[in-house]
Design an enzyme around this catalytic site. Structure first.
Site, PDB file in Angstrom:
ATOM      1  CB  CYS A  11       7.567   1.755   6.237  1.00  0.00           C
ATOM      2  SG  CYS A  11       6.766   3.245   5.633  1.00  0.00           S
ATOM      3  CG  LEU A  12       7.137   1.227   0.117  1.00  0.00           C
ATOM      4  CD1 LEU A  12       6.211   1.644  -1.008  1.00  0.00           C
ATOM      5  CD2 LEU A  12       8.052   0.096  -0.313  1.00  0.00           C
ATOM      6  N   GLY A  28       0.838  -1.183   0.000  1.00  0.00           N
ATOM      7  CA  GLY A  28       0.000   0.000   0.000  1.00  0.00           C
ATOM      8  C   GLY A  28       0.874   1.234   0.000  1.00  0.00           C
ATOM      9  CD  GLN A  60       4.220   5.491   2.433  1.00  0.00           C
ATOM     10  OE1 GLN A  60       3.158   4.971   2.138  1.00  0.00           O
ATOM     11  NE2 GLN A  60       5.318   4.787   2.663  1.00  0.00           N
ATOM     12  CG  HIS A  81       1.929   0.434   7.742  1.00  0.00           C
ATOM     13  ND1 HIS A  81       3.093   0.004   8.326  1.00  0.00           N
ATOM     14  CD2 HIS A  81       2.301   1.310   6.764  1.00  0.00           C
ATOM     15  CE1 HIS A  81       4.125   0.606   7.746  1.00  0.00           C
ATOM     16  NE2 HIS A  81       3.671   1.397   6.778  1.00  0.00           N
ATOM     17  CD  GLU A  82       0.077   1.882   3.411  1.00  0.00           C
ATOM     18  OE1 GLU A  82       0.433   3.071   3.319  1.00  0.00           O
ATOM     19  OE2 GLU A  82       0.855   0.933   3.254  1.00  0.00           O
ATOM     20  CG  HIS A 130       2.229   6.370   6.112  1.00  0.00           C
ATOM     21  ND1 HIS A 130       3.492   6.771   6.469  1.00  0.00           N
ATOM     22  CD2 HIS A 130       2.336   5.084   5.704  1.00  0.00           C
ATOM     23  CE1 HIS A 130       4.331   5.763   6.288  1.00  0.00           C
ATOM     24  NE2 HIS A 130       3.662   4.719   5.829  1.00  0.00           N
TER      25      HIS A 130
HETATM   26 ZN    ZN Z   1       4.517   2.852   5.442  1.00  0.00          ZN
END
Ligand code: ZN
Length: 171
Positions: A91-92, A37, A42, A133-134, A137
């Site tokens: 996480c990216l 995701g 991000q 998680h998403e 952010h």
């Molecule tokens: Zn993340």
């Protein structure tokens, strides 16, 4: 950017060219990075927009779950009572690291999709973990803020050498 709170998208702007372009950029970024995701902050856009969608990939051979492709605009999560489940999250935006986080397996999720339609659903299991998680952010919260134990966090290269910490998911 990752620590800031994102702004809601006015419903009458959901179908705008700006949001269409944002969604295209987000899906491209997520697919190149093979993430589960991605949240708009991000990629440097402080709007409450999340995309998810994942099918098994070479990057995460241990992840058996798949996640349906979905667009969440202005998502709201209510954590429901019930069991928690722990995963080694990555996480990216925190590259090459992961940490052990426990989250509820049951949430109520409300959101608008890209066609301005409103949804209100109970989500269970792994999907509920990814959505949490998403959506974190969007409030400037990273998984590192939710570690079960600060020692259960490290570089992928090192954690890969330990059997118990090998399985990971990245969001
Ligand atoms: Zn993340």
């Amino acid at each position: 950017m990752l620590r800031k709170k994102s702004e809601p998208v006015p419903v009458n702007e959901i179908r705008s060219a700006e949001i269409k372009k944002l969604l295209k950029d987000m899906f491209e970024t997520m697919e190149v990075a093979e993430g589960l995701g991605l949240a708009a902050p991000q990629i440097g856009v402080l709007k409450r927009v999340v995309v998810v969608g994942f099918h098994r990939s070479s990057r995460y051979p241990d992840v058996k779950e798949t996640i349906e492709r979905r667009i969440l605009i202005n998502p709201e999560i209510e954590i429901l009572k019930g069991p928690v489940e722990g995963f080694w999250e990555g996480c990216l935006s925190v590259p090459d690291m992961r940490g052990y986080v426990e989250r509820s397996r049951n949430i109520r999720l409300k959101w608008h999709d890209e066609k301005e339609e409103f949804h209100d659903e109970i989500i269970e299991g792994f999907d509920a973990v990814v959505y949490q998680h998403e959506c974190d952010h969007l409030d400037g919260v990273l998984y590192v803020d939710r570690l079960k134990d600060p020692r259960l966090f490290g570089y992928n290269d090192e954690l890969d050498m330990i059997e118990e910490t090998r399985t990971r998911v990245a969001v």
